[in-house]
Design an enzyme around this catalytic site. Structure first.
Site, PDB file in Angstrom:
ATOM      1  N   TRP A 144      51.284  76.962 -79.747  1.00 47.85           N
ATOM      2  CA  TRP A 144      52.675  77.368 -79.543  1.00 47.85           C
ATOM      3  C   TRP A 144      53.521  76.227 -79.001  1.00 47.85           C
ATOM      4  CZ3 TRP A 144      54.259  81.035 -82.317  1.00 47.85           C
ATOM      5  CH2 TRP A 144      53.410  82.088 -82.679  1.00 47.85           C
ATOM      6  N   LYS A 197      54.561  91.242 -75.252  1.00 50.31           N
ATOM      7  CA  LYS A 197      53.289  91.105 -74.545  1.00 50.31           C
ATOM      8  C   LYS A 197      53.337  91.802 -73.185  1.00 50.31           C
ATOM      9  CE  LYS A 197      52.782  86.750 -77.002  1.00 50.31           C
ATOM     10  NZ  LYS A 197      51.808  87.156 -78.021  1.00 50.31           N
ATOM     11  N   ASP A 224      58.172  78.345 -71.607  1.00 51.97           N
ATOM     12  CA  ASP A 224      57.887  79.493 -72.459  1.00 51.97           C
ATOM     13  C   ASP A 224      56.847  80.340 -71.729  1.00 51.97           C
ATOM     14  OD1 ASP A 224      57.035  81.333 -74.331  1.00 51.97           O
ATOM     15  OD2 ASP A 224      56.576  79.859 -75.895  1.00 51.97           O
TER      16      ASP A 224
END
Length: 360
Positions: free
Chosen positions: A102, A196, A172
């Site tokens: 990511w 999430k 992030d």
């Protein structure tokens, strides 16, 4: 109806109490005779929902008053472009830390808009450890420093906050926000995809220090300009209202559980139990360095990969779902976000021990 134990990396498990409340209010929200999905986002009812959600999130994270809280569409991946469009002026440089898939995606996207310096990379550790800050090569004049606090796929997580001086730190936190206590004031910006630990997919939450707003390049699309979002209370256009509403229910549920401090205690117990089961066995293994192991996403491998299908089939039969590892790394992965109970982890560990006895 029986509920399974859901270890999916995202979209992930939601608190059952939240789902039940949403079900009860689906056709008739608080006696109004319509669903939240049918409300105008400009109505008093929905603006009240939105304001309460923001205030509860501020309470949970003790967000200082000089930060804007934005609820936007597009998910975290859209932020990979939105961040440089807002903060990386022409000719400037930004520092990025590479710790996995990511963070590499964020680097690739940001590179479309300016000069990107990869100040540190976990590649030399095969992405099983995070380089200490003494190994970082930060730019003197960086517009910002960006990193991912938790790599969902590889299972790496920072257990420390980088020091960047006057350079804004952008993180992030898609897969670990609200799982541990944090000091928001150490960051210029925190962002997280909702699917999430916050709520359903389709929503991203951004917490942005006010002095960073208003610096977007002229070519930044209106819809991607954080200042525009802040000036319009995240409603420049029609926002993802139902995702926002459900996220607000999650925030209320978290406060009822005792807040982030209580969730941190529960999450600590869950990850300790699961990692102990892995480490005490010669049948399972996790190669990530002990000080970089994720509390939220626990990848593990079986000693014999040919048993993977049997392991997953047996797990499904027992209601232990979505344990297959990401296609890029294989093996298994248990995502144990806030809504995944200690009971679920105990059931997984019991199955792992049972499977090992049968196949070791």
């Amino acid at each position: 109806m029986s509920r399974v134990y859901n270890f999916c990396a995202g979209p992930a498990a939601l608190p059952e109490a939240v789902l039940q409340q949403a079900q009860n209010e689906l056709l008739d929200w608080q006696g109004k005779g319509l669903s939240v999905m049918e409300m105008s986002h400009r109505s008093d009812e929905f603006t009240g929902i939105a304001a309460e959600a923001e205030q509860n999130l501020r309470d949970l994270l003790s967000i200082p008053n000089n930060y804007k809280v934005l609820f936007m569409q597009g998910g975290a991946s859209q932020q990979f472009a939105q961040i440089p469009l807002n903060f990386l002026t022409d000719g400037a440089c930004a520092d990025y830390i590479d710790t996995g898939i990511w963070s590499r995606k964020s680097i690739e996207e940001a590179s479309r808009f300016g000069n990107i310096n990869i100040a540190a990379s976990a590649k030399k550790y095969d992405y099983f450890a995070i380089p200490g800050q003494n190994e970082w090569e930060l730019s003197k004049d960086a517009a910002y420093v960006h990193y991912a606090s938790n790599e969902t796929i590889g299972g790496l997580q920072f257990d420390w906050v980088p020091e960047t001086g006057d350079v804004p730190l952008i993180v992030d936190m898609s897969s670990d926000i609200l799982s541990k206590q944090l000091d928001v004031s150490r960051y210029g910006m925190i962002y997280a995809g909702a699917q999430k630990n916050i709520g359903p997919s389709g929503l991203v939450v951004a917490i942005v220090r006010e002095d960073l707003l208003g610096k977007a390049r002229a070519s930044c699309p209106t819809m991607l300009n954080y200042q525009v979002a802040a000036d319009n209370s995240s409603m420049y256009n029609t926002p993802p209202t139902f995702s926002w509403y459900l996220s607000g229910l999650v925030f209320k549920w978290l406060k009822e559980q005792g807040g982030v401090a209580a969730m941190e205690q529960r999450n600590r117990a869950k990850q300790e139990l699961l990692y102990k089961a892995i480490d005490d066995s010669s049948f399972y293994n996790n190669p990530v360095s002990a000080n970089a192991r994720s509390w939220m996403n626990v990848p593990f491998r079986l000693a014999d990969a040919q048993l993977d299908k049997a392991f997953l089939a047996g797990a499904d039969e027992r209601g232990l779902l979505n344990l297959k590892g990401h296609r890029s790394v294989g093996g298994m992965r248990a995502s144990i976000y806030n809504a995944v109970s200690l009971e679920a982890v105990e059931a997984l560990v019991a199955y792992m021990q049972e499977f090992e006895k049968e196949h070791a």
